[in-house]
Design an enzyme around this catalytic site. Structure first.
Site, short mmCIF file in Angstrom:
data_model
loop_
_atom_site.label_atom_id
_atom_site.label_comp_id
_atom_site.label_asym_id
_atom_site.label_seq_id
_atom_site.Cartn_x
_atom_site.Cartn_y
_atom_site.Cartn_z
N LYS A 149 0.85 -1.18 0.00
CA LYS A 149 0.00 0.00 0.00
C LYS A 149 0.90 1.25 0.00
O LYS A 149 2.05 1.11 0.39
CB LYS A 149 -0.94 -0.01 1.21
N LYS A 183 -0.76 -8.83 11.51
CA LYS A 183 -0.45 -8.70 12.94
C LYS A 183 -1.15 -9.81 13.71
O LYS A 183 -2.32 -10.10 13.46
CB LYS A 183 -0.89 -7.33 13.46
N HIS A 241 -5.60 0.36 6.76
CA HIS A 241 -5.54 -0.30 8.07
C HIS A 241 -6.84 -0.16 8.87
O HIS A 241 -7.38 -1.15 9.36
CB HIS A 241 -4.40 0.28 8.91
N LYS A 341 -0.59 11.14 13.91
CA LYS A 341 0.84 11.14 14.25
C LYS A 341 1.08 12.16 15.36
O LYS A 341 0.30 13.08 15.54
CB LYS A 341 1.67 11.49 13.02
C1 BG6 Z 1 2.08 2.46 7.50
C2 BG6 Z 1 1.91 3.95 7.32
O1 BG6 Z 1 1.25 1.76 6.63
O2 BG6 Z 1 1.74 2.11 8.85
C3 BG6 Z 1 2.78 4.71 8.31
O3 BG6 Z 1 2.27 4.30 5.99
C4 BG6 Z 1 2.50 4.25 9.72
O4 BG6 Z 1 2.56 6.10 8.19
C5 BG6 Z 1 2.57 2.72 9.83
O5 BG6 Z 1 3.47 4.83 10.57
C6 BG6 Z 1 2.11 2.23 11.19
O6 BG6 Z 1 2.34 0.86 11.29
P1 BG6 Z 1 2.52 0.16 12.72
O7 BG6 Z 1 2.67 -1.30 12.40
O8 BG6 Z 1 3.75 0.77 13.34
O9 BG6 Z 1 1.28 0.49 13.51
#
Ligand code: BG6
Length: 494
Positions: A149, A183, A241, A341
């Site tokens: 993605k 996950k 996600h 973020k």
């Molecule tokens: C990615 C995003 O798909 O997922 C990022 O592009 C984000 O911006 C990341 O930081 C978060 O993934 P995780 O596994 O750390 O929650």
């Protein structure tokens, strides 16, 4: 105990082999699976990228990446020697036909072997790389292609990429990664719902007041500013996600574990999402952008300073949405989504808030009766927590209070948690696309997201500033307050 089933012999080609994803995620994940003896001796990994590197130099780079990212105290020498022996390197410029011969030379002529092309490159190259792979005559019946993605930046660009992929590969040969689906705790969500009789009878509008899905990060945009400024949190996180998590919570029980049974049910949820129009976009969404602030007592920059641009940006680094699934099971039970973020903490969790008991027989002196809440913690400290009302022990007047029934996976199972990419890569080798997004799911997710973006544009909705280290902009709080609800901010209920 789960058993490690070896993969059939494979040839894996990683395009973008010197990049961040390959070095930080893919190669460490492959190393861990090799360490558990899941690869046959003749399976090979071919790094492909534009850089003119010798095989030895590439292998040295991989070793350094494992030391840094494999989360091991040390790299065990015999396993490393076996792993290094699988690694090849080819300098391939995917835009130039003449550079493909070196790759064809390394790949076996025998076509029965599982052959995987992993595109860890910029999404704008996905379609053309697939066409070039075909031009070079490298596609066999047992070939698969893996793409990361974001797939496009709206429905039409995603469809254009999909069309190119589909001109070379069948749908079941295309693995569109959403790493959240790999996950461990996300997989457990399905076990919780469909391997237990307890929750399913209550899993509907009659018993659930609302659901909250939060993916909060402490990190800022780091070195990905130029990508992120064009994408924003809605495209980067919600389109994939958060919507996938919503689907897994909201979908009907599939009739089997077969990949299409699961994906058909997820698709129905995506299609049942109520569009968010310009009339209600301000009530049902909140956009934010981090300003300077402090996280863990350290001062951090604003998004604008992180971008290092002249012009101010209106890109959202936080988004909250009230999503409604219009079907018999969920009508009237909203799903509140939020991600951002530079928030107060890193945590991903799903909170299922049940409705209060029908009638309180205890009276005011016993304390307030809080409705039950099921919290599924995806990270960190993976686990499930059910908040129930209980009598405070001891003599004296009856007092009730909420207490957590707490299942911590790390304490209960005492195992290393594999990274999502370890599982996803193994599923690709095994030819099981169930943990990957099907093309029609991607389309349906974009359709809903495109409507939100259009509504933001039509109403010129600004990104409201929030301090780094907070829980996002005020409008996100107001959105729930208006509904008489509040965000579940803390990771623990005790
Ligand atoms: C990615 C995003 O798909 O997922 C990022 O592009 C984000 O911006 C990341 O930081 C978060 O993934 P995780 O596994 O750390 O929650």
């Amino acid at each position: 105990m789960s058993t490690f089933v070896p993969a059939d012999p494979f040839e894996l080609v990683i395009f973008g082999a010197t990049g961040d994803l390959a070095m930080r995620k893919l190669l460490p994940a492959l190393y861990h699976r090799d360490r558990d003896d899941q690869f046959s001796d003749d399976s090979i990994i071919i790094g492909a990228s534009r850089s003119e590197l010798s095989r030895d130099v590439y292998i040295e780079q991989v070793h350094a990446a494992l030391v840094e990212h494999a989360n091991l105290d040390e790299i065990d020498e015999p396993t490393w020697q076996r792993f290094a022996a699988r690694i090849h390197y080819c300098a391939v410029d995917i835009t130039r036909d003449t550079t493909w011969a070196s790759l064809s030379d390394v790949l076996a002529t025998e076509s029965a072997r599982v052959r995987v092309f992993y595109l860890a490159t910029m999404p704008s190259l996905f379609g053309d790389t697939a066409l070039q792979i075909a031009n070079a005559g490298l596609v066999t019946d047992n070939s698969r292609i893996v793409v990361e993605k974001p797939l496009g930046r709206d429905r039409s660009t995603a469809s254009a990429i999909n069309d190119k992929l589909l001109s070379v590969f069948d749908e079941n040969q295309i693995y569109r990664i959403d790493h959240y689906l790999g996950k461990e705790t996300v997989q457990n969500l399905s076990a919780l719902r469909f391997a237990n009789a307890l929750f399913e009878p209550l899993w509907n509008r009659a018993h659930i007041d609302h659901v909250q899905i939060t993916v909060a990060e402490k990190l800022g945009v780091g070195s990905r500013g130029s990508y992120y400024d064009k994408a924003g949190a809605l495209r980067d996180m919600v389109q994939n996600h958060l919507l996938q998590l919503l689907c897994l919570v909201a979908m009907e029980p599939p009739s089997s574990q077969h990949h299409d049974d699961i994906r058909n049910e997820k698709l129905k949820v995506l299609k049942a999402l109520k569009p968010i129009t310009r009339e209600d976009v301000k009530r049902k969404t909140a956009r934010g952008q981090y300003a300077a602030g402090a996280i863990d007592n350290k001062v951090v920059n604003s998004f604008f300073d992180d971008l290092d641009d002249e012009e101010p940006s209106n890109t959202e680094t936080f988004v909250a949405i009230k999503a409604e699934v219009e079907n018999w099971r969920w009508s009237g039970t909203p799903f509140y989504l939020r991600t951002g973020k530079r928030l107060a903490t890193k945590c991903s969790e799903i909170v299922v808030q049940f409705k209060p008991v029908a009638h309180n027989i205890y009276g005011a002196d016993a304390g307030d009766l809080e409705a039950n809440r099921l919290t599924i913690r995806l990270q960190p400290d993976e686990g499930v927590q059910l908040s129930i009302m209980s009598k405070q022990p001891g003599p004296g007047t009856l007092q009730l209070r909420p207490v957590p029934l707490n299942l911590s996976f790390s304490e209960t199972f005492q195992l290393r948690y594999p990274d999502a990419y370890e599982r996803l890569l193994m599923e690709v080798f095994r030819g099981n696309p169930g943990l990957f997004m099907r093309g029609d799911e991607v389309d349906a997710a974009w359709e809903w997201i495109d409507q939100i973006i259009a509504s933001w544009e039509q109403t010129r909705m600004p990104a409201e500033a929030y301090s780094a280290g907070s829980w996002g902009p005020k409008n996100a709080l107001v959105m729930l307050d208006r509904d008489g609800r509040e965000w579940h901010n803390t990771r623990r209920i005790d």
